[in-house]
Design a protein around this motif. Sequence first.
Motif, PDB file in Angstrom:
ATOM      1  N   ALA A 125       0.821  -1.224   0.000  1.00  0.00           N
ATOM      2  CA  ALA A 125       0.000   0.000   0.000  1.00  0.00           C
ATOM      3  C   ALA A 125       0.853   1.272   0.000  1.00  0.00           C
ATOM      4  N   GLY A 126       2.157   1.149   0.186  1.00  0.00           N
ATOM      5  CA  GLY A 126       3.006   2.350   0.240  1.00  0.00           C
ATOM      6  C   GLY A 126       2.844   3.070   1.566  1.00  0.00           C
ATOM      7  N   GLY A 127       3.283   4.327   1.623  1.00  0.00           N
ATOM      8  CA  GLY A 127       3.125   5.098   2.859  1.00  0.00           C
ATOM      9  C   GLY A 127       4.414   5.749   3.317  1.00  0.00           C
ATOM     10  N   CYS A 128       4.393   6.220   4.565  1.00  0.00           N
ATOM     11  CA  CYS A 128       5.482   7.073   5.043  1.00  0.00           C
ATOM     12  C   CYS A 128       6.471   6.347   5.941  1.00  0.00           C
ATOM     13  N   ARG A 129       6.346   5.028   6.066  1.00  0.00           N
ATOM     14  CA  ARG A 129       7.257   4.288   6.961  1.00  0.00           C
ATOM     15  C   ARG A 129       8.065   3.252   6.208  1.00  0.00           C
ATOM     16  N   GLY A 130       9.330   3.107   6.541  1.00  0.00           N
ATOM     17  CA  GLY A 130      10.150   2.001   6.052  1.00  0.00           C
ATOM     18  C   GLY A 130      10.701   2.217   4.656  1.00  0.00           C
ATOM     19  N   ARG A 131      11.284   1.122   4.129  1.00  0.00           N
ATOM     20  CA  ARG A 131      11.927   1.175   2.804  1.00  0.00           C
ATOM     21  C   ARG A 131      10.983   0.563   1.778  1.00  0.00           C
ATOM     22  N   ASN A 147       6.696   1.350 -30.989  1.00  0.00           N
ATOM     23  CA  ASN A 147       8.130   1.145 -31.217  1.00  0.00           C
ATOM     24  C   ASN A 147       8.910   2.437 -31.025  1.00  0.00           C
ATOM     25  N   GLN A 148       8.479   3.231 -30.031  1.00  0.00           N
ATOM     26  CA  GLN A 148       9.184   4.493 -29.742  1.00  0.00           C
ATOM     27  C   GLN A 148       9.700   4.467 -28.300  1.00  0.00           C
ATOM     28  N   GLN A 149       9.730   5.630 -27.659  1.00  0.00           N
ATOM     29  CA  GLN A 149      10.360   5.706 -26.337  1.00  0.00           C
ATOM     30  C   GLN A 149       9.492   5.094 -25.243  1.00  0.00           C
ATOM     31  N   PHE A 150      10.137   4.469 -24.291  1.00  0.00           N
ATOM     32  CA  PHE A 150       9.501   4.016 -23.057  1.00  0.00           C
ATOM     33  C   PHE A 150      10.586   3.969 -21.988  1.00  0.00           C
ATOM     34  N   CYS A 151      10.203   3.649 -20.774  1.00  0.00           N
ATOM     35  CA  CYS A 151      11.161   3.783 -19.684  1.00  0.00           C
ATOM     36  C   CYS A 151      10.838   2.784 -18.579  1.00  0.00           C
ATOM     37  N   ILE A 152      11.887   2.285 -17.940  1.00  0.00           N
ATOM     38  CA  ILE A 152      11.725   1.431 -16.765  1.00  0.00           C
ATOM     39  C   ILE A 152      12.126   2.288 -15.577  1.00  0.00           C
ATOM     40  N   ALA A 153      11.167   2.573 -14.695  1.00  0.00           N
ATOM     41  CA  ALA A 153      11.395   3.584 -13.660  1.00  0.00           C
ATOM     42  C   ALA A 153      11.355   2.953 -12.279  1.00  0.00           C
ATOM     43  N   LEU A 154      12.451   3.092 -11.542  1.00  0.00           N
ATOM     44  CA  LEU A 154      12.568   2.481 -10.213  1.00  0.00           C
ATOM     45  C   LEU A 154      13.067   3.525  -9.217  1.00  0.00           C
ATOM     46  N   ALA A 155      12.362   3.636  -8.096  1.00  0.00           N
ATOM     47  CA  ALA A 155      12.796   4.565  -7.039  1.00  0.00           C
ATOM     48  C   ALA A 155      12.824   3.825  -5.711  1.00  0.00           C
ATOM     49  N   LEU A 156      13.563   4.347  -4.760  1.00  0.00           N
ATOM     50  CA  LEU A 156      13.517   3.815  -3.391  1.00  0.00           C
ATOM     51  C   LEU A 156      13.068   4.933  -2.455  1.00  0.00           C
ATOM     52  N   LEU A 157      11.956   4.679  -1.756  1.00  0.00           N
ATOM     53  CA  LEU A 157      11.496   5.612  -0.723  1.00  0.00           C
ATOM     54  C   LEU A 157      11.978   5.120   0.633  1.00  0.00           C
ATOM     55  N   VAL A 158      12.500   6.021   1.428  1.00  0.00           N
ATOM     56  CA  VAL A 158      12.851   5.685   2.815  1.00  0.00           C
ATOM     57  C   VAL A 158      12.064   6.646   3.706  1.00  0.00           C
ATOM     58  N   ASP A 159      11.176   6.064   4.503  1.00  0.00           N
ATOM     59  CA  ASP A 159      10.269   6.855   5.350  1.00  0.00           C
ATOM     60  C   ASP A 159       9.571   7.953   4.537  1.00  0.00           C
ATOM     61  N   GLY A 160       9.113   7.587   3.357  1.00  0.00           N
ATOM     62  CA  GLY A 160       8.306   8.484   2.533  1.00  0.00           C
ATOM     63  C   GLY A 160       9.094   9.422   1.638  1.00  0.00           C
ATOM     64  N   LEU A 161      10.419   9.450   1.803  1.00  0.00           N
ATOM     65  CA  LEU A 161      11.250  10.363   1.006  1.00  0.00           C
ATOM     66  C   LEU A 161      11.918   9.605  -0.139  1.00  0.00           C
ATOM     67  N   ALA A 162      11.857  10.146  -1.355  1.00  0.00           N
ATOM     68  CA  ALA A 162      12.475   9.472  -2.502  1.00  0.00           C
ATOM     69  C   ALA A 162      13.987   9.672  -2.440  1.00  0.00           C
ATOM     70  N   GLU A 163      14.724   8.578  -2.198  1.00  0.00           N
ATOM     71  CA  GLU A 163      16.176   8.652  -1.983  1.00  0.00           C
ATOM     72  C   GLU A 163      16.975   8.272  -3.221  1.00  0.00           C
ATOM     73  N   LEU A 164      16.466   7.304  -3.993  1.00  0.00           N
ATOM     74  CA  LEU A 164      17.169   6.845  -5.198  1.00  0.00           C
ATOM     75  C   LEU A 164      16.218   6.883  -6.384  1.00  0.00           C
ATOM     76  N   ASP A 328       4.687  14.706  -3.014  1.00  0.00           N
ATOM     77  CA  ASP A 328       4.837  13.956  -1.762  1.00  0.00           C
ATOM     78  C   ASP A 328       4.460  12.497  -2.030  1.00  0.00           C
ATOM     79  N   PHE A 329       5.473  11.635  -1.972  1.00  0.00           N
ATOM     80  CA  PHE A 329       5.267  10.223  -2.334  1.00  0.00           C
ATOM     81  C   PHE A 329       4.887   9.363  -1.134  1.00  0.00           C
ATOM     82  N   SER A 330       4.558   9.982  -0.016  1.00  0.00           N
ATOM     83  CA  SER A 330       4.362   9.228   1.232  1.00  0.00           C
ATOM     84  C   SER A 330       2.902   8.914   1.549  1.00  0.00           C
ATOM     85  N   HIS A 331       1.991   9.219   0.601  1.00  0.00           N
ATOM     86  CA  HIS A 331       0.561   9.025   0.900  1.00  0.00           C
ATOM     87  C   HIS A 331       0.003   7.700   0.421  1.00  0.00           C
ATOM     88  N   GLY A 332       0.842   6.791  -0.043  1.00  0.00           N
ATOM     89  CA  GLY A 332       0.323   5.532  -0.579  1.00  0.00           C
ATOM     90  C   GLY A 332       0.691   5.397  -2.039  1.00  0.00           C
TER      91      GLY A 332
END
Length: 367
Positions: A125-131, A147-164, A328-332
């Motif tokens: 569910a996501g949220g503001c706690r943990g990794r 057959n054009q542009q697309f992207c594989i998008a990966l982020a790491l949230l730590v306690d709701g903050l986007a770190e990577l 704000d990525f910490s709401h779910g």
Amino acid sequence: MARSLLAGHRLQHELESAVDIVSRASRMAREIQKRYCDATQTVGDATTLAKADASPVTIADLAVQALILGELHMLFPEDRFVAEETSSSVQDERMEGAIRTWLTQYSTRGVDERVRDSIDLGSDAGGCRGRIWVLDPVDGTKGFLRNQQFCIALALLVDGLAELGVLGCPNLSAAQEAERIASGYTEGIEGEKCLTIVNGTDGCVFFAARGAGAYMQSLTDRREQALPQQIHVNANTDPSWAVMAESVESGHSSHSLTGKMIRILGIRQRLGVDSQCKYGLLSRGEACVFLRFPRPGYVENIWDHAAGTVVLTEAGGRVTDALGGELDFSHGRKLPNVRGIVATNGHMHPAVLAAVKHVLAEDVTSG
Ligand SMILES: Nc1ncnc2c1ncn2[C@@H]1O[C@H](COP(=O)(O)O)[C@@H](O)[C@H]1OP(=O)(O)O
Ligand SMILES: [Mg+2]
């Protein structure tokens, strides 16, 4: 690679792992695209099915999600995952077999036996706690099918903050100036150029860690060309030189609103590009502004902006909503209360926000 650049960073292992896995997933997705998609949008029956919302889901989405979540789970068993797809999209045994075959070629950690389990790791569910790792396995599915542009998008949230943030862009050349051509994706007024980007031969991956800068490296197999380089936004404030990037799909972002906004600013070049590749283009200085205005009522998903926001911010740019509020990525799993996305090289942000506010106010009055 990320190793030497981020030596001693507290998330060095996470970022190195993420860049390695996303790079392999990008090569795999590009091969799937080459095999099944062509410019006339004819797609093999076995690869496309409709989700309840009728958006196309391909073997690529499912195989990429299984590969990335399966491998990250092995490396970081305590971490949680928010990702777009679920195993209910794996239609039948035949499709599962096809996904497993791709994973066998591209996974170095043997996730191939647990396809469905790996995909379903992404239902947190996501949220503001943990990794929490946040993944869009194929962002810009429509671009993928064209057959054009697309992207594989990966982020790491730590306690709701986007770190990577990591953006694998299999068709975006690592060359600093991707080749552009005129495009009829939208109608500009006289004197405006509407452009798109030609697929490159190598592809690239962008990556960033909060506080440690943003980098790009080629996805080529030639080692000497695959060295990472630090990237920065451009310092431009001159609208006659500026490029505004936007969705190719007018159903995803109103071309009419963005057209009005750039005319106030005096920007005359529009670049239609699918997916979070747009954040990458701003991050390496090839565009100054990215505007996204979905229909009112559309609620953004966190996986469509978390990785791109880290990369662009670390390259010196800014990302806000139309009112200038931080995302704000910490709401779910969703980004509630966000109307419009405004991303810039930072230097142009105040002027762009002013133009955006003006056009939106007019839109409400006339609407
Ligand atoms: N009706 C819509 N309005 C706005 N964005 C949408 C809509 N439908 C899908 N999207 C999302 O827009 C993103 C792509 O944006 P762009 O057009 O700039 O490439 C995708 O993440 C896509 O979601 P999805 O990932 O579910 O396909
Ligand atoms: Mg997406």
